[in-house]
Design a protein around this motif. Structure first.
Motif, PDB file in Angstrom:
ATOM      1  N   ILE A  95       0.798  -1.223   0.000  1.00 54.56           N
ATOM      2  CA  ILE A  95       0.000   0.000   0.000  1.00 54.56           C
ATOM      3  C   ILE A  95       0.832   1.276   0.000  1.00 54.56           C
ATOM      4  N   ALA A  96       2.108   1.190   0.361  1.00 53.10           N
ATOM      5  CA  ALA A  96       2.946   2.388   0.473  1.00 53.10           C
ATOM      6  C   ALA A  96       3.006   3.210  -0.821  1.00 53.10           C
ATOM      7  N   PRO A  97       3.207   2.609  -1.990  1.00 51.93           N
ATOM      8  CA  PRO A  97       3.267   3.447  -3.198  1.00 51.93           C
ATOM      9  C   PRO A  97       1.970   4.226  -3.443  1.00 51.93           C
ATOM     10  N   HIS A  98       0.831   3.586  -3.181  1.00 54.69           N
ATOM     11  CA  HIS A  98      -0.449   4.258  -3.407  1.00 54.69           C
ATOM     12  C   HIS A  98      -0.667   5.351  -2.362  1.00 54.69           C
ATOM     13  N   GLY A  99      -0.307   5.064  -1.124  1.00 58.39           N
ATOM     14  CA  GLY A  99      -0.437   6.063  -0.067  1.00 58.39           C
ATOM     15  C   GLY A  99       0.460   7.264  -0.303  1.00 58.39           C
ATOM     16  N   MET A 100       1.680   7.013  -0.755  1.00 55.39           N
ATOM     17  CA  MET A 100       2.601   8.117  -1.048  1.00 55.39           C
ATOM     18  C   MET A 100       2.093   8.952  -2.221  1.00 55.39           C
ATOM     19  N   ALA A 101       1.550   8.295  -3.239  1.00 54.98           N
ATOM     20  CA  ALA A 101       1.003   9.039  -4.378  1.00 54.98           C
ATOM     21  C   ALA A 101      -0.162   9.916  -3.932  1.00 54.98           C
TER      22      ALA A 101
END
Length: 115
Positions: A95-101
């Motif tokens: 989930i980190a890439p989506h949360g960062m985006a």
């Protein structure tokens, strides 16, 4: 934070109740309810404040919360489906890439320097 916790819980309950094949519908209806509530709640709050003060707004909030709680208590619990639990690190890396985006997408409105 409260809206996110309530919305997430309502969405997960809806998906569990309706089945995963209806995930898109549940998320859509949850969005309509959330943003419809925000759209109606803001002007209603202004009217209540202007006519009866903030006390009326607080009392209505408490009453609506209590009625919602009582209605939710009548719902049967959704059974927990057994399955493999992912380790926290695996969930985080998914989930980190989506949360960062999402976080970076709102950074332009998050900080406005005072001139």
């Amino acid at each position: 934070m409260g809206e996110s916790l309530g919305s997430t819980g309502a969405t997960l309950w809806g998906i569990s109740s309706a089945g995963s094949q209806h995930t898109a519908k549940v998320i859509s209806f949850n969005g309509v309810a959330t943003y419809g509530g925000l759209a109606l709640g803001a002007p209603l709050g202004v009217v209540l404040d202007q006519h009866w003060g903030l006390t009326a707004l607080g009392l209505l909030t408490i009453v609506l919360g209590g009625v919602s709680f009582l209605l939710a208590q009548r719902k049967s619990p959704v059974p927990v489906m057994p399955g493999e639990h992912l380790p926290f690190h695996d969930v985080l890396t998914r989930i980190a890439p989506h949360g960062m985006a999402l976080a970076l997408g709102g950074i332009g409105t998050a900080y406005l320097p005072h001139s």
